[in-house]
Scaffold this active site. Sequence first.
Site, mmCIF file in Angstrom:
data_model
loop_
_atom_site.group_PDB
_atom_site.id
_atom_site.type_symbol
_atom_site.label_atom_id
_atom_site.label_comp_id
_atom_site.label_asym_id
_atom_site.label_seq_id
_atom_site.Cartn_x
_atom_site.Cartn_y
_atom_site.Cartn_z
ATOM 1 N N ASP A 27 0.850 -1.180 0.000
ATOM 2 C CA ASP A 27 0.000 0.000 0.000
ATOM 3 C C ASP A 27 0.897 1.245 0.000
ATOM 4 O O ASP A 27 2.086 1.165 0.326
ATOM 5 C CB ASP A 27 -0.892 -0.037 1.247
ATOM 6 C CG ASP A 27 -1.895 1.094 1.278
ATOM 7 O OD1 ASP A 27 -2.245 1.634 0.213
ATOM 8 O OD2 ASP A 27 -2.335 1.440 2.392
ATOM 9 N N ASP A 29 -0.182 5.039 1.109
ATOM 10 C CA ASP A 29 -0.353 5.945 2.249
ATOM 11 C C ASP A 29 -0.409 5.163 3.557
ATOM 12 O O ASP A 29 -1.199 4.230 3.702
ATOM 13 C CB ASP A 29 -1.624 6.761 2.069
ATOM 14 C CG ASP A 29 -1.530 7.678 0.860
ATOM 15 O OD1 ASP A 29 -0.864 8.726 0.974
ATOM 16 O OD2 ASP A 29 -2.113 7.345 -0.187
ATOM 17 N N ASP A 203 -2.170 -0.769 5.929
ATOM 18 C CA ASP A 203 -2.375 -0.132 7.233
ATOM 19 C C ASP A 203 -3.830 0.034 7.643
ATOM 20 O O ASP A 203 -4.120 0.208 8.822
ATOM 21 C CB ASP A 203 -1.707 1.253 7.259
ATOM 22 C CG ASP A 203 -2.412 2.252 6.353
ATOM 23 O OD1 ASP A 203 -2.678 1.903 5.183
ATOM 24 O OD2 ASP A 203 -2.702 3.367 6.813
#
Length: 254
Positions: A27, A29, A203
């Site tokens: 991922d 961000d 996240d």
Amino acid sequence: MPSASGAIASRLPEPPVALQNPALFLDMDGVLAPLAPTPDAVGPDARRTDVLTRLTKRLQGRVAIVSGRTLGEIDRISDGAARAASGVHGLQRRRGDGSLANRSPDPAVRKVVAAFDAFAAERPGVLVEDKELSAGLHYRQAPSVSDEALALAASLALETGLALQPGSMVLELKTPGTDKGVALTAFMAEAPFSGTVPIMVGDDLTDEHGFEAAEALGGFGVLVGPERTTAARYRLDDVAAVLDWLDQIEGGPA
């Protein structure tokens, strides 16, 4: 979102650095780049670019960025360091050979953009992100509107049939039919990823589909950030820890 394992992330160990024939799905961000007040506040970083470039070479191209951002934004922030990439939660996908497999936008996205624009116009700090395939409502700078934003997004999802994708202080309504897990699975059916062990690093809740897909295909997930229930098997504290770990990975053949 249901978790495959129900594990509490804070109790999970750090992932190993010696891996057998891995493929990395990362991922952007909160994983490769720190979270920022606005989407356009994130830019290229010399260390990130260097780590990704060397990791991609070490793993013979088996590195893909899998993000909610568009492919153009992924390339801008990563400085073009990863050829394989998936954007807008799998609605855009660039294969390892550079060819594209993109979905067509649902016409209802235009209606959602207009509704989000009207909502944001009356609430300072709320931002609208138009990705053509989806529309995002960001309220990191206006957390007090979270309940109103969710009510609006849920109503629009019901009205339009678009898929509601919650994220970190963002609500996204997107063209339905895919997610990060679907994108990871598609990559794993193609060169150079086929026959390898998938590792998804993410996240937030949008990454749980990726964790579950990696686990189903014989790999695992790595959650980045504070504790929560997750399908990931391992955990890292933050972006710096992710870059340190990626820099150490040894990925020999099975």
